[in-house]
Design an enzyme around this catalytic site. Structure first.
Site, PDB file in Angstrom:
ATOM      1  N   HIS A 143      38.300  50.654  32.555  1.00  0.00           N
ATOM      2  CA  HIS A 143      38.817  49.526  33.341  1.00  0.00           C
ATOM      3  C   HIS A 143      37.683  48.627  33.832  1.00  0.00           C
ATOM      4  O   HIS A 143      37.088  48.867  34.881  1.00  0.00           O
ATOM      5  CB  HIS A 143      39.627  50.087  34.525  1.00  0.00           C
ATOM      6  CG  HIS A 143      40.452  49.070  35.255  1.00  0.00           C
ATOM      7  ND1 HIS A 143      41.772  49.260  35.579  1.00  0.00           N
ATOM      8  CD2 HIS A 143      40.149  47.843  35.742  1.00  0.00           C
ATOM      9  CE1 HIS A 143      42.244  48.209  36.219  1.00  0.00           C
ATOM     10  NE2 HIS A 143      41.266  47.335  36.343  1.00  0.00           N
TER      11      HIS A 143
ATOM     12  N   GLU B 283      47.911  49.875  43.860  1.00  0.00           N
ATOM     13  CA  GLU B 283      46.566  49.524  44.349  1.00  0.00           C
ATOM     14  C   GLU B 283      46.614  49.184  45.838  1.00  0.00           C
ATOM     15  O   GLU B 283      45.826  49.699  46.623  1.00  0.00           O
ATOM     16  CB  GLU B 283      46.028  48.334  43.541  1.00  0.00           C
ATOM     17  CG  GLU B 283      44.636  47.877  43.991  1.00  0.00           C
ATOM     18  CD  GLU B 283      44.108  46.687  43.185  1.00  0.00           C
ATOM     19  OE1 GLU B 283      44.869  46.147  42.363  1.00  0.00           O
ATOM     20  OE2 GLU B 283      42.950  46.311  43.399  1.00  0.00           O
TER      21      GLU B 283
ATOM     22  N   HIS C 241      36.999  44.310  33.844  1.00  0.00           N
ATOM     23  CA  HIS C 241      37.472  42.967  33.470  1.00  0.00           C
ATOM     24  C   HIS C 241      36.311  42.140  32.943  1.00  0.00           C
ATOM     25  O   HIS C 241      35.296  42.003  33.639  1.00  0.00           O
ATOM     26  CB  HIS C 241      38.068  42.249  34.686  1.00  0.00           C
ATOM     27  CG  HIS C 241      39.331  42.866  35.195  1.00  0.00           C
ATOM     28  ND1 HIS C 241      40.571  42.327  34.969  1.00  0.00           N
ATOM     29  CD2 HIS C 241      39.547  43.997  35.921  1.00  0.00           C
ATOM     30  CE1 HIS C 241      41.499  43.094  35.539  1.00  0.00           C
ATOM     31  NE2 HIS C 241      40.898  44.109  36.129  1.00  0.00           N
TER      32      HIS C 241
ATOM     33  N   ASP D 116      35.855  48.036  37.493  1.00  0.00           N
ATOM     34  CA  ASP D 116      36.790  46.931  37.722  1.00  0.00           C
ATOM     35  C   ASP D 116      36.134  45.560  37.485  1.00  0.00           C
ATOM     36  O   ASP D 116      36.310  44.963  36.437  1.00  0.00           O
ATOM     37  CB  ASP D 116      37.404  47.032  39.131  1.00  0.00           C
ATOM     38  CG  ASP D 116      38.806  46.428  39.211  1.00  0.00           C
ATOM     39  OD1 ASP D 116      39.353  46.048  38.158  1.00  0.00           O
ATOM     40  OD2 ASP D 116      39.350  46.346  40.329  1.00  0.00           O
TER      41      ASP D 116
ATOM     42  N   HIS E 183      48.332  47.592  36.116  1.00  0.00           N
ATOM     43  CA  HIS E 183      47.771  47.616  37.473  1.00  0.00           C
ATOM     44  C   HIS E 183      48.923  47.940  38.430  1.00  0.00           C
ATOM     45  O   HIS E 183      49.894  47.179  38.511  1.00  0.00           O
ATOM     46  CB  HIS E 183      47.237  46.240  37.866  1.00  0.00           C
ATOM     47  CG  HIS E 183      45.868  45.928  37.350  1.00  0.00           C
ATOM     48  ND1 HIS E 183      45.615  45.607  36.044  1.00  0.00           N
ATOM     49  CD2 HIS E 183      44.668  45.875  37.989  1.00  0.00           C
ATOM     50  CE1 HIS E 183      44.312  45.361  35.904  1.00  0.00           C
ATOM     51  NE2 HIS E 183      43.717  45.521  37.062  1.00  0.00           N
TER      52      HIS E 183
HETATM   53 ZN   LIG Z   1      41.581  45.566  37.527  1.00  0.00          ZN
END
Ligand SMILES: [Zn+2]
Length: 331
Positions: free
Chosen positions: A12, A201, A14, A280, A198
């Site tokens: 994970h 969270e 981005h 992330d 996602h």
């Molecule tokens: Zn993310």
């Protein structure tokens, strides 16, 4: 224990949130963006999120500043290569990068989805030739996108199922549930794509995990951190063999957990949930994956055997095809 030397699989990260700081500054300067270039501290503050965010806007502003600079094929190729290179230098030999075709092309009318995608693939290919690593791509749909944009982006991801590993749903969970996306995720699954979502969270978001699994066929969950208070969700995740992509530093900076020591990583691991360690948005946070390992070591007492288990979990849940996985240096 040298955290950098641990053989890692990262699921994970981005791409738009993984810009190298020096590249970001170089691109901003070239685009004549007004920033305090002579004062490193102020420059860093203007571009990077290092303390828990008070409002989402301050984080998004930084993301939009970066996105505005990604306006040529050369830049997309470069940042894709660098994201792989940075991950490799953090000990990652199997890497899944994700990006949103919609967000990537926003306000860049001359950059089509296809131009961006091909440039990213070129950058990844160059990294795979330079380093003993394998990398793959996940295409993101945003919860806040308009229905016609969701259709267009999911058509693109499904139409390129040979160069995407999976489809993902991201953005604000609150007020944007999974249901409207179900037909697109079903099409993606039928086209042979894996699914990660996602969910779970934000502090009230735990049950998004259930919807992600039941309505969107999630093979993995991005975050899912909030299920720790819900034994029924822990059981569901275990029963369905769903792996969690946990991101300790990100959860702290976005206030998903109040303090670094409050992260329920160890609790989830002990309850038998398959957990993995991920960065992330390391570019946005001015961090690396090593920072996430450090939090787990320093605040939660994780040791080498725990880290090995997390990476074994990530290896097994990794969407990259086996023949590519075997080529990477992960052992
Ligand atoms: Zn993310």
């Amino acid at each position: 224990m040298n955290l950098r030397n641990i053989a890692k699989v990262e699921l994970h990260r981005h791409l738009e949130g993984a810009l190298r700081f020096s590249t970001l500054v170089e691109l901003a300067k070239a685009a004549k963006i007004d920033l305090p270039y002579d004062n490193f501290k102020k420059l860093h503050e203007a571009l990077i999120v290092r303390s828990p965010m008070k409002d989402l806007k301050s984080v998004l502003d930084r993301l939009f500043t970066a996105q505005a600079l990604l306006k040529s094929e050369e830049v997309w190729e470069r940042i894709s290569f660098e994201a792989c290179e940075d991950a490799f230098n953090e000990g990652v030999s199997l890497l899944e990068l994700r990006y949103s075709p919609f967000f990537a092309s926003m306000n860049h009318n001359h950059m089509t989805y296809d131009k961006i995608h091909q440039s990213i693939l070129k950058g990844i290919d160059r990294a795979q030739k330079n380093y003993p690593m394998a990398a793959g791509l996940i295409g993101i749909i945003g919860r806040i996108m308009e229905p016609q944009d969701v259709k267009r982006a999911s058509d693109f991801i499904i139409g390129n199922a040979s160069t995407f590993l999976a489809i993902d749903l991201a953005d604000n969970e609150e007020g944007f549930d999974c249901k409207p996306f179900a037909p697109h995720f079903e099409r993606a699954k039928n086209a042979g794509l894996f699914v990660t979502v996602h969910g779970g969270e934000v502090p009230n978001g735990a049950y998004a995990v259930k919807d992600s699994i039941e309505l969107l066929f999630a093979d993995r969950i991005g975050h899912g951190v909030q299920i720790y208070k819900h034994p029924d969700l822990i059981e569901l995740v275990k029963k369905k063999n769903v792996t969690l992509e946990l991101c300790p530093l990100s959860n702290y900076l976005t206030s998903a957990v109040p303090r670094k020591e409050d992260h329920p990583f160890k609790q989830l691991m002990k309850s038998g949930v398959k957990v993995t360690i991920n960065s992330d948005d390391p570019g946005l946070f001015g961090s690396s994956l090593i920072d996430d390992y450090e939090i787990l070591k320093d605040y939660h007492g994780l040791g080498l055997e725990d880290f090995k288990l997390c990476n074994r979990n990530a290896y097994e849940a990794c969407f990259i095809p086996n023949k590519e996985k075997f080529k990477a240096a992960f052992t």
